[in-house]
Design a protein around this motif. Structure first.
Motif, PDB file in Angstrom:
ATOM      1  N   LYS A 114       0.847  -1.192   0.000  1.00  0.00           N
ATOM      2  CA  LYS A 114       0.000   0.000   0.000  1.00  0.00           C
ATOM      3  C   LYS A 114       0.883   1.243   0.000  1.00  0.00           C
ATOM      4  O   LYS A 114       1.882   1.316   0.691  1.00  0.00           O
ATOM      5  CB  LYS A 114      -0.908   0.003   1.222  1.00  0.00           C
ATOM      6  N   THR A 115       0.443   2.207  -0.784  1.00  0.00           N
ATOM      7  CA  THR A 115       1.157   3.473  -0.837  1.00  0.00           C
ATOM      8  C   THR A 115       0.782   4.305   0.381  1.00  0.00           C
ATOM      9  O   THR A 115      -0.244   4.054   1.028  1.00  0.00           O
ATOM     10  CB  THR A 115       0.802   4.239  -2.127  1.00  0.00           C
ATOM     11  N   PRO A 116       1.556   5.318   0.714  1.00  0.00           N
ATOM     12  CA  PRO A 116       1.210   6.165   1.862  1.00  0.00           C
ATOM     13  C   PRO A 116      -0.147   6.849   1.696  1.00  0.00           C
ATOM     14  O   PRO A 116      -0.873   7.039   2.672  1.00  0.00           O
ATOM     15  CB  PRO A 116       2.340   7.194   1.902  1.00  0.00           C
ATOM     16  N   GLU A 117      -0.517   7.187   0.438  1.00  0.00           N
ATOM     17  CA  GLU A 117      -1.820   7.815   0.216  1.00  0.00           C
ATOM     18  C   GLU A 117      -2.947   6.845   0.537  1.00  0.00           C
ATOM     19  O   GLU A 117      -3.954   7.222   1.150  1.00  0.00           O
ATOM     20  CB  GLU A 117      -1.956   8.294  -1.243  1.00  0.00           C
ATOM     21  N   GLU A 118      -2.794   5.581   0.135  1.00  0.00           N
ATOM     22  CA  GLU A 118      -3.817   4.582   0.437  1.00  0.00           C
ATOM     23  C   GLU A 118      -3.931   4.359   1.938  1.00  0.00           C
ATOM     24  O   GLU A 118      -5.042   4.227   2.464  1.00  0.00           O
ATOM     25  CB  GLU A 118      -3.488   3.263  -0.267  1.00  0.00           C
ATOM     26  N   LEU A 119      -2.805   4.342   2.626  1.00  0.00           N
ATOM     27  CA  LEU A 119      -2.836   4.171   4.074  1.00  0.00           C
ATOM     28  C   LEU A 119      -3.511   5.362   4.751  1.00  0.00           C
ATOM     29  O   LEU A 119      -4.278   5.195   5.706  1.00  0.00           O
ATOM     30  CB  LEU A 119      -1.412   4.006   4.613  1.00  0.00           C
ATOM     31  N   GLN A 120      -3.284   6.567   4.231  1.00  0.00           N
ATOM     32  CA  GLN A 120      -3.907   7.760   4.798  1.00  0.00           C
ATOM     33  C   GLN A 120      -5.420   7.735   4.566  1.00  0.00           C
ATOM     34  O   GLN A 120      -6.190   8.052   5.472  1.00  0.00           O
ATOM     35  CB  GLN A 120      -3.288   9.005   4.172  1.00  0.00           C
ATOM     36  N   GLN A 121      -5.856   7.344   3.358  1.00  0.00           N
ATOM     37  CA  GLN A 121      -7.287   7.252   3.067  1.00  0.00           C
ATOM     38  C   GLN A 121      -7.952   6.216   3.974  1.00  0.00           C
ATOM     39  O   GLN A 121      -9.053   6.431   4.482  1.00  0.00           O
ATOM     40  CB  GLN A 121      -7.511   6.879   1.590  1.00  0.00           C
ATOM     41  N   GLU A 122      -7.284   5.104   4.186  1.00  0.00           N
ATOM     42  CA  GLU A 122      -7.823   4.056   5.049  1.00  0.00           C
ATOM     43  C   GLU A 122      -7.961   4.563   6.481  1.00  0.00           C
ATOM     44  O   GLU A 122      -8.957   4.293   7.150  1.00  0.00           O
ATOM     45  CB  GLU A 122      -6.877   2.853   4.995  1.00  0.00           C
ATOM     46  N   GLU A 123      -6.983   5.313   6.943  1.00  0.00           N
ATOM     47  CA  GLU A 123      -7.038   5.878   8.290  1.00  0.00           C
ATOM     48  C   GLU A 123      -8.175   6.887   8.407  1.00  0.00           C
ATOM     49  O   GLU A 123      -8.890   6.924   9.408  1.00  0.00           O
ATOM     50  CB  GLU A 123      -5.696   6.537   8.633  1.00  0.00           C
ATOM     51  N   LEU A 124      -8.389   7.715   7.377  1.00  0.00           N
ATOM     52  CA  LEU A 124      -9.495   8.683   7.397  1.00  0.00           C
ATOM     53  C   LEU A 124     -10.848   7.972   7.423  1.00  0.00           C
ATOM     54  O   LEU A 124     -11.764   8.388   8.132  1.00  0.00           O
ATOM     55  CB  LEU A 124      -9.397   9.614   6.188  1.00  0.00           C
ATOM     56  N   ARG A 127     -11.425   6.634  10.956  1.00  0.00           N
ATOM     57  CA  ARG A 127     -11.796   7.700  11.892  1.00  0.00           C
ATOM     58  C   ARG A 127     -13.225   8.191  11.667  1.00  0.00           C
ATOM     59  O   ARG A 127     -13.947   8.491  12.620  1.00  0.00           O
ATOM     60  CB  ARG A 127     -10.814   8.866  11.761  1.00  0.00           C
TER      61      ARG A 127
END
Length: 158
Positions: A114-124, A127
């Motif tokens: 997973k790219t950092p953007e995908e990980l950030q979207q998943e975290e959003l 939340r």
């Protein structure tokens, strides 16, 4: 052929280890035979005996021997470390058959990264789901129904 290389590696490690033990014992003997500068504890054990036994220029010979044996000790330790590392790598490679190595390589390649953007979207998304669950749990739920608002009394009839 591979078995022969493994055996020769084992034999060379054992021979170098035996040489290392001999060199370390010689280094220990040479250091103990040297005359101390302050004539401290070495004088109690007869440090002047080496001068009498080997001549007046014994200290120069012992200093050179210390340098040679110390260098040989360090070099042997380095070579042994490299050979033992090679033996360890070869033994860990031989534990897996070529088919198992290929399967492990395919499995590592098939795992999606997973790219950092995908990980950030998943975290959003996580939340947001937690916030919705918290908002749903904040609505008051009571066991008694609320009383209706008081009505205005009807106007008197004439």
């Amino acid at each position: 052929m591979n078995l022969f290389l493994a055996d020769s590696l084992n034999i060379s490690i054992q021979l170098l280890f035996a040489v290392l033990i001999v060199v370390s014992l010689l280094l220990l003997g040479v250091v103990l035979m040297q005359r101390p500068k302050q004539e401290g504890l070495g004088a109690a054990f007869g440090a002047a005996i080496t001068d009498q036994a080997f001549g007046a220029r014994t200290t120069d010979v012992l200093k050179k021997a210390t340098v040679y044996f110390g260098s040989a000790f360090m070099l042997l330790c380095l070579v042994l470390a490299m050979l033992i590392n090679r033996q360890h790598v070869k033994s860990s490679e031989s534990l897996l058959s070529p088919e198992m190595q290929e399967a492990a390589a395919k499995q590592e390649a098939s795992v999606p990264v997973k790219t950092p953007e995908e990980l950030q979207q998943e975290e959003l998304r996580r939340r947001a789901a937690e916030a919705e669950a918290a908002a749903a749990s904040e609505t008051p739920v009571s066991g008694t129904p609320e009383a209706p608002a008081p009505e205005t009394p009807p106007a008197p009839q004439q």
